[in-house]
Design a protein around this motif. Sequence first.
Motif, PDB file in Angstrom:
ATOM      1  N   LEU A  95      15.247   9.979  -9.713  1.00 54.88           N
ATOM      2  CA  LEU A  95      14.753   9.777  -8.285  1.00 54.88           C
ATOM      3  C   LEU A  95      13.428   8.991  -8.003  1.00 54.88           C
ATOM      4  N   LEU A  96      12.523   9.615  -8.999  1.00 52.30           N
ATOM      5  CA  LEU A  96      11.167   9.182  -8.906  1.00 52.30           C
ATOM      6  C   LEU A  96      11.174   7.457  -9.298  1.00 52.30           C
ATOM      7  N   ARG A  97      12.015   7.246 -10.421  1.00 56.12           N
ATOM      8  CA  ARG A  97      12.230   5.882 -10.699  1.00 56.12           C
ATOM      9  C   ARG A  97      12.738   5.014  -9.746  1.00 56.12           C
ATOM     10  N   LYS A  98      13.724   5.585  -9.224  1.00 51.17           N
ATOM     11  CA  LYS A  98      14.239   4.615  -7.909  1.00 51.17           C
ATOM     12  C   LYS A  98      13.241   4.685  -6.683  1.00 51.17           C
ATOM     13  N   GLN A  99      12.499   5.632  -6.671  1.00 50.10           N
ATOM     14  CA  GLN A  99      11.520   5.408  -5.492  1.00 50.10           C
ATOM     15  C   GLN A  99      10.491   4.381  -5.910  1.00 50.10           C
ATOM     16  N   CYS A 100      10.035   4.497  -7.169  1.00 53.48           N
ATOM     17  CA  CYS A 100       9.178   3.255  -7.394  1.00 53.48           C
ATOM     18  C   CYS A 100       9.591   1.866  -7.408  1.00 53.48           C
ATOM     19  N   ARG A 101      10.799   1.838  -7.819  1.00 53.51           N
ATOM     20  CA  ARG A 101      11.680   0.448  -7.595  1.00 53.51           C
ATOM     21  C   ARG A 101      11.899  -0.004  -6.280  1.00 53.51           C
ATOM     22  N   SER A 102      12.027   0.941  -5.255  1.00 58.81           N
ATOM     23  CA  SER A 102      12.377   0.680  -3.755  1.00 58.81           C
ATOM     24  C   SER A 102      11.197   0.335  -3.149  1.00 58.81           C
ATOM     25  N   LEU A 103       9.932   0.616  -3.529  1.00 60.40           N
ATOM     26  CA  LEU A 103       8.568   0.177  -2.819  1.00 60.40           C
ATOM     27  C   LEU A 103       8.234  -1.194  -3.192  1.00 60.40           C
ATOM     28  N   PRO A 104       7.758  -1.689  -2.070  1.00 60.04           N
ATOM     29  CA  PRO A 104       7.163  -3.192  -2.569  1.00 60.04           C
ATOM     30  C   PRO A 104       5.887  -3.446  -3.558  1.00 60.04           C
ATOM     31  N   GLY A 105       6.120  -4.436  -4.288  1.00 59.95           N
ATOM     32  CA  GLY A 105       5.130  -4.271  -5.352  1.00 59.95           C
ATOM     33  C   GLY A 105       4.085  -3.693  -5.590  1.00 59.95           C
ATOM     34  N   ASP A 106       2.813  -3.594  -4.712  1.00 57.49           N
ATOM     35  CA  ASP A 106       1.704  -2.938  -4.959  1.00 57.49           C
ATOM     36  C   ASP A 106       1.903  -1.355  -4.893  1.00 57.49           C
ATOM     37  N   ALA A 107       2.778  -1.053  -3.883  1.00 57.94           N
ATOM     38  CA  ALA A 107       2.943   0.311  -3.825  1.00 57.94           C
ATOM     39  C   ALA A 107       3.844   1.036  -4.800  1.00 57.94           C
ATOM     40  N   GLY A 108       4.739   0.159  -5.326  1.00 63.21           N
ATOM     41  CA  GLY A 108       5.268   0.756  -6.547  1.00 63.21           C
ATOM     42  C   GLY A 108       4.736   0.757  -7.751  1.00 63.21           C
ATOM     43  N   LYS A 109       3.792  -0.225  -7.886  1.00 65.89           N
ATOM     44  CA  LYS A 109       2.834  -0.029  -9.066  1.00 65.89           C
ATOM     45  C   LYS A 109       1.981   1.125  -8.980  1.00 65.89           C
ATOM     46  N   ALA A 110       1.339   1.286  -7.746  1.00 67.50           N
ATOM     47  CA  ALA A 110       0.427   2.798  -7.460  1.00 67.50           C
ATOM     48  C   ALA A 110       1.201   3.868  -7.777  1.00 67.50           C
ATOM     49  N   LEU A 111       2.389   3.945  -7.403  1.00 68.56           N
ATOM     50  CA  LEU A 111       3.143   5.311  -7.301  1.00 68.56           C
ATOM     51  C   LEU A 111       3.604   5.306  -9.042  1.00 68.56           C
ATOM     52  N   ARG A 112       3.841   4.367  -9.844  1.00 60.94           N
ATOM     53  CA  ARG A 112       4.028   4.382 -11.120  1.00 60.94           C
ATOM     54  C   ARG A 112       2.713   4.982 -11.845  1.00 60.94           C
ATOM     55  N   ALA A 113       1.842   4.433 -11.502  1.00 60.46           N
ATOM     56  CA  ALA A 113       0.414   4.908 -12.017  1.00 60.46           C
ATOM     57  C   ALA A 113       0.241   6.200 -11.815  1.00 60.46           C
ATOM     58  N   ILE A 114       0.312   6.808 -10.674  1.00 65.37           N
ATOM     59  CA  ILE A 114       0.097   8.154 -10.456  1.00 65.37           C
ATOM     60  C   ILE A 114       0.759   8.922 -11.274  1.00 65.37           C
ATOM     61  N   LEU A 115       2.263   8.555 -11.265  1.00 65.37           N
ATOM     62  CA  LEU A 115       3.187   9.546 -11.853  1.00 65.37           C
ATOM     63  C   LEU A 115       3.121   9.525 -13.338  1.00 65.37           C
ATOM     64  N   MET A 139       0.875  -1.180   0.028  1.00 61.38           N
ATOM     65  CA  MET A 139       0.096   0.155  -0.055  1.00 61.38           C
ATOM     66  C   MET A 139       0.917   1.128   0.006  1.00 61.38           C
ATOM     67  N   LEU A 140       0.579   2.297  -0.684  1.00 58.66           N
ATOM     68  CA  LEU A 140       1.155   3.265  -0.832  1.00 58.66           C
ATOM     69  C   LEU A 140       1.066   4.258   0.399  1.00 58.66           C
ATOM     70  N   THR A 141       1.916   4.803   1.109  1.00 57.45           N
ATOM     71  CA  THR A 141       1.674   5.418   2.246  1.00 57.45           C
ATOM     72  C   THR A 141       1.910   6.867   1.983  1.00 57.45           C
ATOM     73  N   SER A 142       1.213   7.831   2.811  1.00 57.84           N
ATOM     74  CA  SER A 142       1.213   9.087   2.868  1.00 57.84           C
ATOM     75  C   SER A 142       2.866   9.933   2.736  1.00 57.84           C
ATOM     76  N   GLN A 143       3.819   9.122   3.435  1.00 63.59           N
ATOM     77  CA  GLN A 143       5.034   9.304   3.250  1.00 63.59           C
ATOM     78  C   GLN A 143       5.680   9.320   2.046  1.00 63.59           C
ATOM     79  N   ASP A 144       5.274   8.179   1.291  1.00 66.76           N
ATOM     80  CA  ASP A 144       5.764   7.813   0.186  1.00 66.76           C
ATOM     81  C   ASP A 144       5.276   9.048  -1.104  1.00 66.76           C
ATOM     82  N   CYS A 145       3.919   9.458  -0.859  1.00 69.03           N
ATOM     83  CA  CYS A 145       3.430  10.451  -1.783  1.00 69.03           C
ATOM     84  C   CYS A 145       4.138  11.844  -1.359  1.00 69.03           C
ATOM     85  N   VAL A 146       4.313  12.096  -0.332  1.00 71.35           N
ATOM     86  CA  VAL A 146       5.129  13.263   0.251  1.00 71.35           C
ATOM     87  C   VAL A 146       6.340  13.249  -0.556  1.00 71.35           C
TER      88      VAL A 146
END
Length: 130
Positions: free
Chosen positions: A63-83, A1-8
């Motif tokens: 930096l954003l690509r690294k952040q997406c890769r560093s997140l666990p499965g669904d969270a990384g996918k969710a962030l990529r979708a948002i971006l 799950m994507l956290t508010s910290q990840d979004c910030v």
Amino acid sequence: MLTSQDCVAALSVERKMYLALSEFLDLTGELSDAVERQDQVSVQLFLNMRQEQVNLLRDCKTLLRKQCRSLPGDAGKALRAILSGEGSEATVSAELCRQVEKNRQLLERAVAADRRLSRRMGGDKSFYGK
């Protein structure tokens, strides 16, 4: 799950990108004026300054690509979708979604301005000529 910290964290990078895009667009206008005046010194100066903004944008994307890769499965996918503009504003990431959209709109304006300038400077040999 994507956290508010990840979004910030992503929002912070997206805001830096917005500033770089804004500066790029301003410098493109200044470059256009320098071309019109046939001021070669200013043209070179503005080209170099624009390149600095392009480099900053590239670094932000990395930096954003690294952040997406560093997140666990669904969270990384969710962030990529948002971006990529596919996020929902009904989630914890609403502010990030809005910033991504603002950046997309500004990027479209910057590319259009760059296209006009490039065609004016290079004619058929322009980067956009093909």
